[in-house]
Design a protein around this motif. Sequence first.
Motif, PDB file in Angstrom:
ATOM      1  N   PRO A 210       4.983  -6.703 -17.222  1.00 27.60           N
ATOM      2  CA  PRO A 210       4.676  -5.394 -17.647  1.00 27.60           C
ATOM      3  C   PRO A 210       4.025  -4.021 -17.732  1.00 27.60           C
ATOM      4  CG  PRO A 210       2.276  -6.643 -16.964  1.00 27.60           C
ATOM      5  CD  PRO A 210       4.442  -7.054 -16.252  1.00 27.60           C
ATOM      6  N   LYS A 211       4.677  -3.066 -19.253  1.00 33.05           N
ATOM      7  CA  LYS A 211       4.882  -2.138 -18.704  1.00 33.05           C
ATOM      8  C   LYS A 211       3.475  -1.096 -18.920  1.00 33.05           C
ATOM      9  CE  LYS A 211       9.054  -2.594 -18.380  1.00 33.05           C
ATOM     10  NZ  LYS A 211       9.510  -3.745 -18.761  1.00 33.05           N
ATOM     11  N   HIS A 212       2.607  -1.580 -18.846  1.00 33.76           N
ATOM     12  CA  HIS A 212       0.885  -0.920 -19.447  1.00 33.76           C
ATOM     13  C   HIS A 212       0.124  -0.423 -17.889  1.00 33.76           C
ATOM     14  CE1 HIS A 212       1.130  -1.433 -24.402  1.00 33.76           C
ATOM     15  NE2 HIS A 212       1.755  -2.439 -23.461  1.00 33.76           N
ATOM     16  N   PRO A 213      -0.553   0.263 -17.611  1.00 34.83           N
ATOM     17  CA  PRO A 213      -0.740   0.515 -16.088  1.00 34.83           C
ATOM     18  C   PRO A 213      -1.947  -0.623 -16.482  1.00 34.83           C
ATOM     19  CG  PRO A 213      -1.041   2.505 -18.151  1.00 34.83           C
ATOM     20  CD  PRO A 213      -0.429   1.301 -18.544  1.00 34.83           C
ATOM     21  N   VAL A 214      -2.202  -1.103 -15.488  1.00 35.98           N
ATOM     22  CA  VAL A 214      -3.112  -1.855 -14.720  1.00 35.98           C
ATOM     23  C   VAL A 214      -4.374  -1.234 -13.892  1.00 35.98           C
ATOM     24  CG1 VAL A 214      -3.239  -3.605 -12.822  1.00 35.98           C
ATOM     25  CG2 VAL A 214      -1.621  -3.237 -13.795  1.00 35.98           C
ATOM     26  N   TYR A 215      -5.375  -1.712 -14.503  1.00 30.29           N
ATOM     27  CA  TYR A 215      -6.524  -1.250 -13.951  1.00 30.29           C
ATOM     28  C   TYR A 215      -6.749  -2.038 -12.343  1.00 30.29           C
ATOM     29  CZ  TYR A 215      -7.732   1.216 -17.837  1.00 30.29           C
ATOM     30  OH  TYR A 215      -7.940   1.954 -18.828  1.00 30.29           O
ATOM     31  N   ILE A 216      -6.712  -0.562 -11.346  1.00 29.13           N
ATOM     32  CA  ILE A 216      -6.703  -1.563  -9.954  1.00 29.13           C
ATOM     33  C   ILE A 216      -8.402  -2.388  -9.412  1.00 29.13           C
ATOM     34  CG2 ILE A 216      -7.242  -1.139  -7.626  1.00 29.13           C
ATOM     35  CD1 ILE A 216      -5.513   1.428  -7.989  1.00 29.13           C
ATOM     36  N   ALA A 217      -9.549  -1.616 -10.600  1.00 29.61           N
ATOM     37  CA  ALA A 217     -10.661  -2.295 -10.211  1.00 29.61           C
ATOM     38  C   ALA A 217     -11.053  -3.792 -11.098  1.00 29.61           C
ATOM     39  CB  ALA A 217     -12.356  -1.796 -10.919  1.00 29.61           C
ATOM     40  N   MET A 218      -9.867  -4.267 -11.877  1.00 35.74           N
ATOM     41  CA  MET A 218      -9.896  -5.810 -12.598  1.00 35.74           C
ATOM     42  C   MET A 218      -9.284  -6.808 -11.686  1.00 35.74           C
ATOM     43  SD  MET A 218      -9.391  -4.730 -16.162  1.00 35.74           S
ATOM     44  CE  MET A 218      -9.750  -6.342 -16.974  1.00 35.74           C
ATOM     45  N   LEU A 219      -8.453  -6.053 -10.324  1.00 36.96           N
ATOM     46  CA  LEU A 219      -7.722  -7.042  -9.419  1.00 36.96           C
ATOM     47  C   LEU A 219      -8.966  -7.004  -8.165  1.00 36.96           C
ATOM     48  CD1 LEU A 219      -4.426  -4.698  -7.979  1.00 36.96           C
ATOM     49  CD2 LEU A 219      -4.750  -6.657 -10.121  1.00 36.96           C
ATOM     50  N   SER A 220      -8.174  -8.573  -7.410  1.00 38.40           N
ATOM     51  CA  SER A 220      -9.203  -9.062  -6.768  1.00 38.40           C
ATOM     52  C   SER A 220      -9.477  -8.356  -5.914  1.00 38.40           C
ATOM     53  CB  SER A 220      -8.195 -10.211  -6.472  1.00 38.40           C
ATOM     54  OG  SER A 220      -7.257  -9.875  -5.362  1.00 38.40           O
ATOM     55  N   GLU A 221      -9.979  -8.379  -4.343  1.00 37.45           N
ATOM     56  CA  GLU A 221     -10.924  -7.685  -3.355  1.00 37.45           C
ATOM     57  C   GLU A 221      -9.478  -7.808  -2.621  1.00 37.45           C
ATOM     58  OE1 GLU A 221     -14.637  -6.897  -0.059  1.00 37.45           O
ATOM     59  OE2 GLU A 221     -14.078  -8.676  -2.042  1.00 37.45           O
ATOM     60  N   GLU A 222      -9.186  -8.954  -2.491  1.00 39.73           N
ATOM     61  CA  GLU A 222      -7.722  -8.686  -1.596  1.00 39.73           C
ATOM     62  C   GLU A 222      -6.780  -7.861  -1.755  1.00 39.73           C
ATOM     63  OE1 GLU A 222      -9.703 -11.424  -3.212  1.00 39.73           O
ATOM     64  OE2 GLU A 222     -10.151 -12.904  -1.179  1.00 39.73           O
ATOM     65  N   ALA A 223      -6.470  -8.275  -3.155  1.00 49.82           N
ATOM     66  CA  ALA A 223      -5.012  -7.397  -3.044  1.00 49.82           C
ATOM     67  C   ALA A 223      -5.722  -5.287  -3.970  1.00 49.82           C
ATOM     68  CB  ALA A 223      -4.805  -7.598  -4.916  1.00 49.82           C
ATOM     69  N   ARG A 224      -6.876  -5.538  -3.676  1.00 47.90           N
ATOM     70  CA  ARG A 224      -6.791  -3.967  -3.790  1.00 47.90           C
ATOM     71  C   ARG A 224      -7.405  -3.222  -2.357  1.00 47.90           C
ATOM     72  NH1 ARG A 224     -11.456  -5.649  -6.706  1.00 47.90           N
ATOM     73  NH2 ARG A 224     -12.929  -5.477  -5.660  1.00 47.90           N
ATOM     74  N   LYS A 225      -7.524  -4.243  -1.210  1.00 48.92           N
ATOM     75  CA  LYS A 225      -7.093  -4.036  -0.009  1.00 48.92           C
ATOM     76  C   LYS A 225      -6.503  -3.313   0.278  1.00 48.92           C
ATOM     77  CE  LYS A 225      -9.932  -7.562   1.715  1.00 48.92           C
ATOM     78  NZ  LYS A 225     -10.251  -7.736   2.895  1.00 48.92           N
ATOM     79  N   VAL A 226      -5.623  -4.258   0.526  1.00 51.06           N
ATOM     80  CA  VAL A 226      -3.990  -4.061   0.653  1.00 51.06           C
ATOM     81  C   VAL A 226      -3.070  -3.182  -0.249  1.00 51.06           C
ATOM     82  CG1 VAL A 226      -3.525  -6.155   1.461  1.00 51.06           C
ATOM     83  CG2 VAL A 226      -2.729  -5.732  -0.229  1.00 51.06           C
ATOM     84  N   ILE A 227      -3.046  -2.140  -0.927  1.00 49.41           N
ATOM     85  CA  ILE A 227      -2.882  -1.116  -1.691  1.00 49.41           C
ATOM     86  C   ILE A 227      -2.443   0.018  -0.618  1.00 49.41           C
ATOM     87  CG2 ILE A 227      -2.935   0.400  -4.237  1.00 49.41           C
ATOM     88  CD1 ILE A 227      -4.202  -1.869  -5.665  1.00 49.41           C
ATOM     89  N   GLY A 228      -1.105   0.270  -0.665  1.00 49.19           N
ATOM     90  CA  GLY A 228      -0.796   1.104  -0.198  1.00 49.19           C
ATOM     91  C   GLY A 228      -1.063   1.346   1.656  1.00 49.19           C
ATOM     92  N   LEU A 229      -1.207  -0.148   1.975  1.00 52.68           N
ATOM     93  CA  LEU A 229      -0.751  -0.166   3.373  1.00 52.68           C
ATOM     94  C   LEU A 229       0.191  -0.935   4.122  1.00 52.68           C
ATOM     95  CD1 LEU A 229      -4.865  -1.656   3.942  1.00 52.68           C
ATOM     96  CD2 LEU A 229      -4.208   0.534   4.365  1.00 52.68           C
TER      97      LEU A 229
END
Length: 337
Positions: A210-229
């Motif tokens: 998908p080309k539209h931006p994804v709101y990070i707040a709408m992702l699962s907690e598990e996914a949010r915690k690993v972004i950029g790590l």
Amino acid sequence: MSFVIRAATAQDLQHLYEMAKLTGGGFTNLPPDRNALTTKLKNSDAAFSRTADEIEAETFVLVLEDTDTGAVRGTCQLFTAVGQAWPFYSYRITTLTQHSQELKRTITAELLSLVNDLGGCSEVGGLFLHPGQRAGGLGMLIARSRYLFIASHRKRFGNKLLAELRGIIDERGGSPFWDAIGGKFFGMSFQEADEFNAIHGNQFIADLMPKHPVYIAMLSEEARKVIGLPHPSGRAAMRMLENEGYSYQGYVDIFDGGPTMLAPTNKVRSIADAHHGAVESTTLDKGEKSLIAAGHLHNFRCCFGAREVRGDAVAIDAQAADLLQIGEGDAVWSVLR
């Protein structure tokens, strides 16, 4: 034992294949697939064989050889211009601030935006060291040899370097980040998508992501915690990159959410501090512990050694001269270890 970095050849295929099986997944640049590795080695040979200085989209593969046994115990790669054969996709973390006058409330949301911002950069990647050799600074030798290669072939590389670090992968070999985004659209597990990308390229991302931006707040907690790590095994590599002058600027890998590190090529420490000069002596007893490189393209070699800078010239130790297959009068690039 004595180790040297050299250009990879077709004869290294089996060694690379055996190491690829040890990566544990999420290592796109070293897939456990003989055909893909054969193609990579052919492309690397073509890059080493081209003598013109213009930048083209090329891949150079280097290997770490134990000269006592002839075994290949590590590898790394350099990509001269990413995003030329097909777009180079990243997610960039951006922010969106909105204000409601009626609620008297301001909300700032973080977004993941699919971008091609890094197209045209050169990339250092594909670094893997055999688990049995992870001592004695060999990882540093592999990593920093790439910068002496760039310094000695500067016109073949761009003005910005990037390095992608593998993101967090769980015990099952899956990626929480992929499961939260890519997995929703592709009907593929992380391992399947990663393997497909390694062998066929990432055009399928352009086709279906998908080309539209994804709101990070709408992702699962598990996914949010690993972004950029980075993956735990890549933390030392991240520190090494930071010591070279790289920084994390909000770009993450579209597959596993791992960080992309960036640096101006000429400001990378091992490039900026590299000394170029002719060998004045190969009998140095004591000197500065250094990385020393010699040779052009197919003949490039790099090893640990001792040096003593003497103006535009340099003295090196006998073992380094032997490993590099050089003598007095030959030119070398060196940088303090």
